[in-house]
Design a protein around this motif. Structure first.
Motif, PDB file in Angstrom:
ATOM      1  N   GLY A  96     -56.650 157.542  35.682  1.00 55.98           N
ATOM      2  CA  GLY A  96     -58.157 158.105  35.590  1.00 55.98           C
ATOM      3  C   GLY A  96     -58.225 159.652  35.864  1.00 55.98           C
ATOM      4  O   GLY A  96     -59.018 160.239  35.181  1.00 55.98           O
ATOM      5  N   GLU A  97     -57.255 160.290  36.313  1.00 45.83           N
ATOM      6  CA  GLU A  97     -57.140 161.717  36.507  1.00 45.83           C
ATOM      7  C   GLU A  97     -56.786 162.346  35.071  1.00 45.83           C
ATOM      8  O   GLU A  97     -57.324 163.408  34.759  1.00 45.83           O
ATOM      9  CB  GLU A  97     -56.512 162.242  37.662  1.00 45.83           C
ATOM     10  CG  GLU A  97     -56.961 161.828  39.197  1.00 45.83           C
ATOM     11  CD  GLU A  97     -56.148 162.120  40.049  1.00 45.83           C
ATOM     12  OE1 GLU A  97     -54.908 162.627  39.976  1.00 45.83           O
ATOM     13  OE2 GLU A  97     -56.627 161.895  41.220  1.00 45.83           O
ATOM     14  N   LEU A  98     -55.677 161.772  34.436  1.00 46.96           N
ATOM     15  CA  LEU A  98     -55.602 162.301  33.239  1.00 46.96           C
ATOM     16  C   LEU A  98     -56.700 162.215  32.044  1.00 46.96           C
ATOM     17  O   LEU A  98     -56.565 162.985  31.189  1.00 46.96           O
ATOM     18  CB  LEU A  98     -54.336 161.532  32.713  1.00 46.96           C
ATOM     19  CG  LEU A  98     -53.071 162.150  33.512  1.00 46.96           C
ATOM     20  CD1 LEU A  98     -51.630 161.354  32.855  1.00 46.96           C
ATOM     21  CD2 LEU A  98     -52.824 163.590  33.072  1.00 46.96           C
ATOM     22  N   ALA A  99     -57.263 160.930  32.075  1.00 45.57           N
ATOM     23  CA  ALA A  99     -58.147 160.837  30.803  1.00 45.57           C
ATOM     24  C   ALA A  99     -59.118 161.801  30.494  1.00 45.57           C
ATOM     25  O   ALA A  99     -59.375 162.044  29.347  1.00 45.57           O
ATOM     26  CB  ALA A  99     -58.981 159.350  31.053  1.00 45.57           C
ATOM     27  N   PRO A 100     -59.831 162.541  31.669  1.00 47.43           N
ATOM     28  CA  PRO A 100     -60.942 163.290  31.133  1.00 47.43           C
ATOM     29  C   PRO A 100     -60.415 164.464  30.354  1.00 47.43           C
ATOM     30  O   PRO A 100     -61.136 165.508  30.076  1.00 47.43           O
ATOM     31  CB  PRO A 100     -61.730 163.684  32.456  1.00 47.43           C
ATOM     32  CG  PRO A 100     -61.304 162.361  33.441  1.00 47.43           C
ATOM     33  CD  PRO A 100     -60.059 161.959  33.118  1.00 47.43           C
ATOM     34  N   ILE A 101     -59.008 164.597  30.740  1.00 50.04           N
ATOM     35  CA  ILE A 101     -58.604 166.118  30.305  1.00 50.04           C
ATOM     36  C   ILE A 101     -58.504 166.366  28.848  1.00 50.04           C
ATOM     37  O   ILE A 101     -58.833 167.294  28.374  1.00 50.04           O
ATOM     38  CB  ILE A 101     -57.231 166.489  30.920  1.00 50.04           C
ATOM     39  CG1 ILE A 101     -57.066 166.233  32.325  1.00 50.04           C
ATOM     40  CG2 ILE A 101     -56.539 167.687  30.334  1.00 50.04           C
ATOM     41  CD1 ILE A 101     -55.964 166.234  32.958  1.00 50.04           C
ATOM     42  N   THR A 102     -58.585 165.250  28.459  1.00 50.09           N
ATOM     43  CA  THR A 102     -58.412 165.493  26.732  1.00 50.09           C
ATOM     44  C   THR A 102     -59.626 164.662  26.285  1.00 50.09           C
ATOM     45  O   THR A 102     -59.470 164.123  24.647  1.00 50.09           O
ATOM     46  CB  THR A 102     -57.025 164.926  26.160  1.00 50.09           C
ATOM     47  OG1 THR A 102     -56.945 163.475  26.648  1.00 50.09           O
ATOM     48  CG2 THR A 102     -55.847 165.649  26.616  1.00 50.09           C
ATOM     49  N   ARG A 103     -60.569 163.857  26.731  1.00 53.68           N
ATOM     50  CA  ARG A 103     -61.714 163.285  26.361  1.00 53.68           C
ATOM     51  C   ARG A 103     -62.560 163.704  24.935  1.00 53.68           C
ATOM     52  O   ARG A 103     -62.639 163.050  24.195  1.00 53.68           O
ATOM     53  CB  ARG A 103     -62.800 162.893  27.381  1.00 53.68           C
ATOM     54  CG  ARG A 103     -63.651 162.096  26.828  1.00 53.68           C
ATOM     55  CD  ARG A 103     -64.507 161.402  28.444  1.00 53.68           C
ATOM     56  NE  ARG A 103     -63.702 160.706  29.285  1.00 53.68           N
ATOM     57  CZ  ARG A 103     -63.854 160.490  30.568  1.00 53.68           C
ATOM     58  NH1 ARG A 103     -64.945 161.207  31.249  1.00 53.68           N
ATOM     59  NH2 ARG A 103     -63.075 159.884  31.119  1.00 53.68           N
ATOM     60  N   ASP A 104     -62.596 165.171  24.889  1.00 53.14           N
ATOM     61  CA  ASP A 104     -63.252 165.856  23.905  1.00 53.14           C
ATOM     62  C   ASP A 104     -62.354 166.351  22.967  1.00 53.14           C
ATOM     63  O   ASP A 104     -62.724 166.883  22.018  1.00 53.14           O
ATOM     64  CB  ASP A 104     -64.119 167.000  24.447  1.00 53.14           C
ATOM     65  CG  ASP A 104     -63.235 167.916  25.103  1.00 53.14           C
ATOM     66  OD1 ASP A 104     -61.921 167.845  25.654  1.00 53.14           O
ATOM     67  OD2 ASP A 104     -63.835 169.130  25.496  1.00 53.14           O
ATOM     68  N   LEU A 105     -61.092 166.056  22.915  1.00 53.90           N
ATOM     69  CA  LEU A 105     -60.153 166.382  21.981  1.00 53.90           C
ATOM     70  C   LEU A 105     -59.717 165.075  20.951  1.00 53.90           C
ATOM     71  O   LEU A 105     -59.531 163.966  21.369  1.00 53.90           O
ATOM     72  CB  LEU A 105     -58.796 166.911  22.384  1.00 53.90           C
ATOM     73  CG  LEU A 105     -59.125 168.168  23.373  1.00 53.90           C
ATOM     74  CD1 LEU A 105     -58.006 168.678  24.050  1.00 53.90           C
ATOM     75  CD2 LEU A 105     -59.525 169.288  22.575  1.00 53.90           C
ATOM     76  N   PRO A 106     -59.421 165.419  19.621  1.00 57.02           N
ATOM     77  CA  PRO A 106     -59.111 164.347  18.670  1.00 57.02           C
ATOM     78  C   PRO A 106     -57.579 163.847  19.020  1.00 57.02           C
ATOM     79  O   PRO A 106     -56.783 164.547  19.489  1.00 57.02           O
ATOM     80  CB  PRO A 106     -59.055 164.975  17.462  1.00 57.02           C
ATOM     81  CG  PRO A 106     -58.926 166.350  17.492  1.00 57.02           C
ATOM     82  CD  PRO A 106     -59.776 166.711  18.935  1.00 57.02           C
ATOM     83  N   ALA A 107     -57.459 162.467  19.088  1.00 53.12           N
ATOM     84  CA  ALA A 107     -56.180 162.116  19.538  1.00 53.12           C
ATOM     85  C   ALA A 107     -55.091 162.529  18.113  1.00 53.12           C
ATOM     86  O   ALA A 107     -55.649 162.735  16.829  1.00 53.12           O
ATOM     87  CB  ALA A 107     -56.273 160.504  19.376  1.00 53.12           C
ATOM     88  N   ALA A 108     -53.787 162.237  18.412  1.00 52.41           N
ATOM     89  CA  ALA A 108     -52.962 162.608  17.082  1.00 52.41           C
ATOM     90  C   ALA A 108     -53.216 161.569  15.949  1.00 52.41           C
ATOM     91  O   ALA A 108     -53.317 160.461  16.266  1.00 52.41           O
ATOM     92  CB  ALA A 108     -51.409 162.342  17.881  1.00 52.41           C
ATOM     93  N   GLY A 109     -53.399 162.292  14.710  1.00 51.73           N
ATOM     94  CA  GLY A 109     -53.266 161.289  13.786  1.00 51.73           C
ATOM     95  C   GLY A 109     -54.785 161.158  13.357  1.00 51.73           C
ATOM     96  O   GLY A 109     -54.958 160.738  12.038  1.00 51.73           O
ATOM     97  N   VAL A 110     -55.615 161.516  14.029  1.00 51.04           N
ATOM     98  CA  VAL A 110     -57.130 161.245  13.982  1.00 51.04           C
ATOM     99  C   VAL A 110     -57.664 162.668  12.913  1.00 51.04           C
ATOM    100  O   VAL A 110     -57.468 163.777  13.504  1.00 51.04           O
ATOM    101  CB  VAL A 110     -57.949 161.178  14.919  1.00 51.04           C
ATOM    102  CG1 VAL A 110     -59.327 161.267  14.902  1.00 51.04           C
ATOM    103  CG2 VAL A 110     -57.441 159.860  15.753  1.00 51.04           C
ATOM    104  N   THR A 111     -58.119 162.386  11.951  1.00 53.58           N
ATOM    105  CA  THR A 111     -58.562 163.533  10.967  1.00 53.58           C
ATOM    106  C   THR A 111     -60.193 163.855  11.392  1.00 53.58           C
ATOM    107  O   THR A 111     -60.941 163.121  11.573  1.00 53.58           O
ATOM    108  CB  THR A 111     -58.861 163.061   9.583  1.00 53.58           C
ATOM    109  OG1 THR A 111     -57.534 162.722   9.377  1.00 53.58           O
ATOM    110  CG2 THR A 111     -59.338 164.269   8.637  1.00 53.58           C
ATOM    111  N   ALA A 112     -60.485 165.047  11.543  1.00 54.04           N
ATOM    112  CA  ALA A 112     -61.751 165.659  11.914  1.00 54.04           C
ATOM    113  C   ALA A 112     -62.536 165.275  10.857  1.00 54.04           C
ATOM    114  O   ALA A 112     -62.368 165.334   9.552  1.00 54.04           O
ATOM    115  CB  ALA A 112     -61.790 166.968  12.384  1.00 54.04           C
ATOM    116  N   PRO A 113     -63.947 165.090  11.053  1.00 57.23           N
ATOM    117  CA  PRO A 113     -65.018 165.131  10.019  1.00 57.23           C
ATOM    118  C   PRO A 113     -64.871 166.352   9.136  1.00 57.23           C
ATOM    119  O   PRO A 113     -64.887 167.480   9.515  1.00 57.23           O
ATOM    120  CB  PRO A 113     -66.130 164.824  10.705  1.00 57.23           C
ATOM    121  CG  PRO A 113     -66.103 165.417  12.024  1.00 57.23           C
ATOM    122  CD  PRO A 113     -64.640 165.222  12.352  1.00 57.23           C
TER     123      PRO A 113
END
Length: 303
Positions: A51-68
């Protein structure tokens, strides 16, 4: 079965390292600046649960996800590329003068095709590490009479020195280093009489921090590889003592190297601070001399 929520489960070292790696990718892509990266990295290694780790990268795309895709008339250059830093135009500053004082040009400024500088009984610093460039080839003309100047360029830039020194000199140490593809070419020209023009190649503080974090990550990976090798031993011999000694020596070497690098960075920063204070003192003395001169002139007029 556990009744705990997933967010309350304890995170492992591997979980924290995966988040740290995502943060390093984000700063390399320009999604985070160094200040945000340092804050989030610190929070990552302090995190105890998912739960403490999740918000740190919430606004970053995950690996392999292509930005619009971004539709623009003129496609921007890749973030961090040299093409992005060659912007054209006239430059934000085209000259600098120091007479019994000092000057600085540093930070995010645009270097014109020709930058002229003059120092008499004073000094100046022309820092191009974070600068933009009006052209692929720029000329930095330095004239120093009983004074000195220092030109700082980032790695990857080609440097050519064509200055003349009379009882003084120009620093040629950075010549002959090939430039990176697309990088600007900086030509340092001018004249030095009883003075000198220095040219040095330095990293920005943000880049030094990035390399330091990269070395720390490599150290963690080496430790993990050693532990894996130790755990997979199957020859029946007890080599834990030898491996422990090697691990201790390796850790000692890494610690000594990091301490030396931190010491060098500290000495470099202190040198830059002393130079800035020296320039400020020169400026203060000049202002005081001008004030005394104006005071004498007013007295003469009254008499």
């Amino acid at each position: 079965m556990t009744d705990e929520e997933p967010s309350e489960l304890r995170a492992s070292d591997a979980d924290r390292e995966r988040v740290a790696e995502q943060l390093r990718d984000a700063v390399a892509e320009g999604r985070l600046d160094m200040e945000e990266f340092e804050e989030r990295l610190e929070a990552t290694y302090k995190a105890r649960t998912y739960g403490e780790l999740a918000p740190i990268t919430r606004d970053l795309p995950a690996a392999g996800v292509t930005a619009p895709p971004i539709s623009m008339v003129k496609q921007p250059a890749p973030s961090g590329s040299w093409a992005e830093r060659i912007v054209g135009g006239d430059g934000s500053s085209s000259w600098a003068v120091a007479i019994m004082a000092g000057f600085q040009r540093k930070g995010r400024w645009t270097v014109p095709k020709r930058f002229n500088s003059f120092a008499f009984w004073g000094g100046g610093e022309i820092d191009l590490r974070e600068a933009y460039f009006a052209d692929r080839e720029v000329v930095v003309n330095c004239v120093a009479i009983m004074g000195g100047m220092n030109v700082v360029v980032p790695p990857g830039v080609e440097v050519v020195v064509r200055g003349i020194g009379v009882m003084g000199g120009f620093d040629h140490r950075e010549e002959g280093v090939p430039g990176e593809p697309g990088a600007p070419r900086v030509i340092v020209t001018g004249f030095a009489f009883w003075g000198g023009i220095g040219v040095e190649r330095k990293l920005t503080r943000a880049e030094r921090l990035r390399l330091k974090e990269q070395r720390r990550q490599e150290k963690l990976e080496r430790r993990a590889a050693r532990k894996e090798l130790q755990g997979s031993g199957s020859d029946g011999r007890d080599t834990r003592g030898t491996r422990g000694t090697l691990d201790g020596l390796d850790d000692l070497y890494d610690t000594a190297r990091e301490a030396l690098e931190e010491h060098r960075d500290l000495m470099r920063e202190r040198h830059e601070e002393r130079r800035e204070r020296h320039a400020q003192r020169h400026e203060l003395h000049r202002e005081r001399r001008e004030a005394r001169r104006e005071d004498r002139d007013r007295r003469r007029h009254r008499d």
